[in-house]
Design an enzyme around this catalytic site. Structure first.
Site, PDB file in Angstrom:
ATOM      1  N   LYS A 114       0.852  -1.198   0.000  1.00  0.00           N
ATOM      2  CA  LYS A 114       0.000   0.000   0.000  1.00  0.00           C
ATOM      3  C   LYS A 114       0.885   1.244   0.000  1.00  0.00           C
ATOM      4  CE  LYS A 114      -4.641  -0.868   1.241  1.00  0.00           C
ATOM      5  NZ  LYS A 114      -4.959  -2.222   1.486  1.00  0.00           N
ATOM      6  N   LYS A 196      -3.307 -11.450  -6.929  1.00  0.00           N
ATOM      7  CA  LYS A 196      -4.198 -12.258  -6.086  1.00  0.00           C
ATOM      8  C   LYS A 196      -5.664 -11.839  -6.258  1.00  0.00           C
ATOM      9  CE  LYS A 196      -4.716 -11.035  -1.762  1.00  0.00           C
ATOM     10  NZ  LYS A 196      -4.648 -10.727  -0.333  1.00  0.00           N
ATOM     11  N   LYS A 199     -11.040  -9.121  -2.541  1.00  0.00           N
ATOM     12  CA  LYS A 199     -12.358  -8.479  -2.377  1.00  0.00           C
ATOM     13  C   LYS A 199     -12.352  -7.055  -2.896  1.00  0.00           C
ATOM     14  CE  LYS A 199     -13.061 -10.631   2.092  1.00  0.00           C
ATOM     15  NZ  LYS A 199     -11.972 -10.374   3.030  1.00  0.00           N
TER      16      LYS A 199
HETATM   17  P1  TYM Z   1      -8.769 -11.969   4.574  1.00  0.00           P
HETATM   18  O1  TYM Z   1     -10.111 -11.536   5.042  1.00  0.00           O
HETATM   19  O2  TYM Z   1      -8.048 -11.088   3.619  1.00  0.00           O
HETATM   20  O3  TYM Z   1      -8.874 -13.408   3.926  1.00  0.00           O
HETATM   21  C1  TYM Z   1      -9.504 -14.483   4.604  1.00  0.00           C
HETATM   22  C2  TYM Z   1      -8.816 -15.788   4.262  1.00  0.00           C
HETATM   23  O4  TYM Z   1      -8.843 -16.013   2.848  1.00  0.00           O
HETATM   24  C3  TYM Z   1      -7.524 -16.245   2.362  1.00  0.00           C
HETATM   25  N1  TYM Z   1      -7.445 -15.650   1.010  1.00  0.00           N
HETATM   26  C4  TYM Z   1      -7.103 -16.331  -0.087  1.00  0.00           C
HETATM   27  N2  TYM Z   1      -6.756 -17.612  -0.279  1.00  0.00           N
HETATM   28  C5  TYM Z   1      -6.476 -18.010  -1.544  1.00  0.00           C
HETATM   29  N3  TYM Z   1      -6.516 -17.166  -2.616  1.00  0.00           N
HETATM   30  C6  TYM Z   1      -6.854 -15.873  -2.471  1.00  0.00           C
HETATM   31  N4  TYM Z   1      -6.900 -15.071  -3.528  1.00  0.00           N
HETATM   32  C7  TYM Z   1      -7.163 -15.402  -1.158  1.00  0.00           C
HETATM   33  N5  TYM Z   1      -7.531 -14.189  -0.663  1.00  0.00           N
HETATM   34  C8  TYM Z   1      -7.691 -14.365   0.662  1.00  0.00           C
HETATM   35  C9  TYM Z   1      -6.615 -15.512   3.339  1.00  0.00           C
HETATM   36  O5  TYM Z   1      -5.301 -16.016   3.299  1.00  0.00           O
HETATM   37  C10 TYM Z   1      -7.323 -15.782   4.651  1.00  0.00           C
HETATM   38  O6  TYM Z   1      -6.975 -17.062   5.153  1.00  0.00           O
HETATM   39  N6  TYM Z   1      -5.788 -10.889   8.390  1.00  0.00           N
HETATM   40  C11 TYM Z   1      -6.742 -11.836   7.907  1.00  0.00           C
HETATM   41  C12 TYM Z   1      -7.921 -12.044   8.831  1.00  0.00           C
HETATM   42  C13 TYM Z   1      -7.526 -12.373  10.216  1.00  0.00           C
HETATM   43  C14 TYM Z   1      -7.049 -13.647  10.675  1.00  0.00           C
HETATM   44  C15 TYM Z   1      -6.817 -13.474  12.063  1.00  0.00           C
HETATM   45  C16 TYM Z   1      -6.806 -14.863  10.048  1.00  0.00           C
HETATM   46  C17 TYM Z   1      -7.579 -11.543  11.271  1.00  0.00           C
HETATM   47  N7  TYM Z   1      -7.147 -12.187  12.389  1.00  0.00           N
HETATM   48  C18 TYM Z   1      -6.341 -14.530  12.836  1.00  0.00           C
HETATM   49  C19 TYM Z   1      -6.326 -15.921  10.836  1.00  0.00           C
HETATM   50  C20 TYM Z   1      -6.093 -15.751  12.206  1.00  0.00           C
HETATM   51  C21 TYM Z   1      -7.267 -11.340   6.574  1.00  0.00           C
HETATM   52  O7  TYM Z   1      -7.218 -10.173   6.273  1.00  0.00           O
HETATM   53  O8  TYM Z   1      -7.834 -12.290   5.817  1.00  0.00           O
END
Ligand code: TYM
Length: 331
Positions: A114, A196, A199
């Site tokens: 970012k 990637k 969202k």
């Molecule tokens: P987030 O909300 O961006 O994504 C949620 C989960 O989806 C996986 N993911 C993907 N996997 C494969 N291909 C993709 N294109 C893709 N985009 C997203 C992410 O790796 C994730 O597993 N920081 C985290 C949320 C979080 C969290 C935590 C996760 C907050 N606290 C504690 C585990 C443990 C996040 O932003 O995920």
């Protein structure tokens, strides 16, 4: 018995990437590991690290809660909760901020990306976000954290922070391990397959959302960028678009890349894309029909209330211990 925990940010409707990299894997783990305890949450505090419209955010939180269940999680050994309803996340998040070094946060790719784009108005919460994520995990003594590949760096930092705290103040936290799926840990954008699937993708055509109208989702698959080699072959460097579609195909059918290659030998992309579009369509139809059952149900609120109660109980016990070790307060 181990605790398995993960979270998803309600910054929009979850994508096919979230599903194949995370949610589908959560369901698989829950089926395989009947003796373990599963904690999944809606990471709403993480969502506000970038500006959100309040009404949309509230809707996204509820939708995500329903989607966790719609994707097939069993209610048996599940604690499903909303992060902001368990105040200890922020408390331990602050403790983690006091432990993490600026240099460590500066190395986190999500922040670095970012910053490199010269985006203005980056919040300080976006910078300290990995400290809160560490707290989310350590609060519950989670042993395994299933995530997509993009979260592994945060997980490594979490491990370092757990060890740092344990070394300074004696054993307090379980040092967690990340669990990444073999196939599907990084689903790419359908229009820009070197990026990637996300969202917040500017180009909606490159990203399938789990609540997309089924025909629209199929169209997105059919118009996905490929190449002019007309050969269904897994080769990320030279055929990134096709390789990404093969990954999605493999996740949905459990066929290996070789099996998919054999199936479409000499057939070009038309039939392959048509079949994949149907597979994605069938999966979304299943998810959406369960989603409709849950979204306005009393049961969803009951599950979230129960989850909040259980998570809060464990989290408050842990925080007392942490404050005591730190010398915070009177006890
Ligand atoms: P987030 O909300 O961006 O994504 C949620 C989960 O989806 C996986 N993911 C993907 N996997 C494969 N291909 C993709 N294109 C893709 N985009 C997203 C992410 O790796 C994730 O597993 N920081 C985290 C949320 C979080 C969290 C935590 C996760 C907050 N606290 C504690 C585990 C443990 C996040 O932003 O995920």
């Amino acid at each position: 018995m181990s605790i398995i925990l993960s979270g998803i940010k309600p910054t929009g409707v979850p994508t096919l990437g979230n599903y194949l990299g995370a949610l589908k894997n959560f369901v698989k783990l829950q089926n395989e590991r009947k003796d373990d305890d599963f904690f999944f949450f809606i990471a709403d505090m993480h969502a506000i690290t970038v500006p959100q419209d309040p009404q949309t955010l509230r809707k996204n939180i509820k939708n995500l809660a329903a989607l966790y269940l719609a994707c097939g999680l069993s209610k048996e050994n599940l604690t499903l909760f909303i992060q902001s309803e368990v105040k200890e996340h922020l408390e331990l998040g602050y403790v983690m901020q006091s432990l993490v070094y600026m240099g460590e946060l500066e190395r986190m790719t999500q922040y670095k990306d970012k910053k490199a784009k010269n985006e203005t108005g980056l919040s300080s919460a976006l910078f300290t976000y990995p400290a809160l994520m560490a707290a989310d995990i350590l609060l519950y003594d989670a042993k395994y954290v299933p995530v997509g590949e993009d979260q592994m760096q945060h997980l490594e930092l979490t491990r370092n922070l757990a060890e740092r705290f344990n070394n300074r103040f004696s054993d307090t936290f379980v040092v967690p391990e990340g669990l990444v799926t073999k196939v599907g840990a990084r689903i790419m954008d359908l229009q820009i397959p070197t990026k990637k699937m996300d969202k917040s993708s500017e180009n909606g055509k490159g990203c399938i959302f789990l609540l997309d109208e089924v025909n629209l989702a199929k169209k997105k698959i059919k118009s996905a960028v490929t190449d002019n080699l007309a050969h269904v072959h897994y080769d990320v460097a030279n055929q990134p678009g096709v390789s990404n579609l093969m990954t999605i195909y493999s996740c949905l059918t459990n066929l290996s890349f070789k099996e998919i290659e054999d199936k479409y030998e000499g057939k070009g992309y038309g039939e392959f894309k048509e079949d994949l579009a149907n597979l994605v369509g069938e999966e979304l139809t299943k998810i959406q029909s369960k989603f409709n059952e849950y979204i306005n149900s009393k049961e969803l609120d009951e599950i979230l209330d129960e989850g909040c109660k259980k998570a809060s109980y464990l989290a408050s016990k842990k925080m007392k211990k942490v404050y005591h070790k730190l010398g915070i307060g009177r006890n």
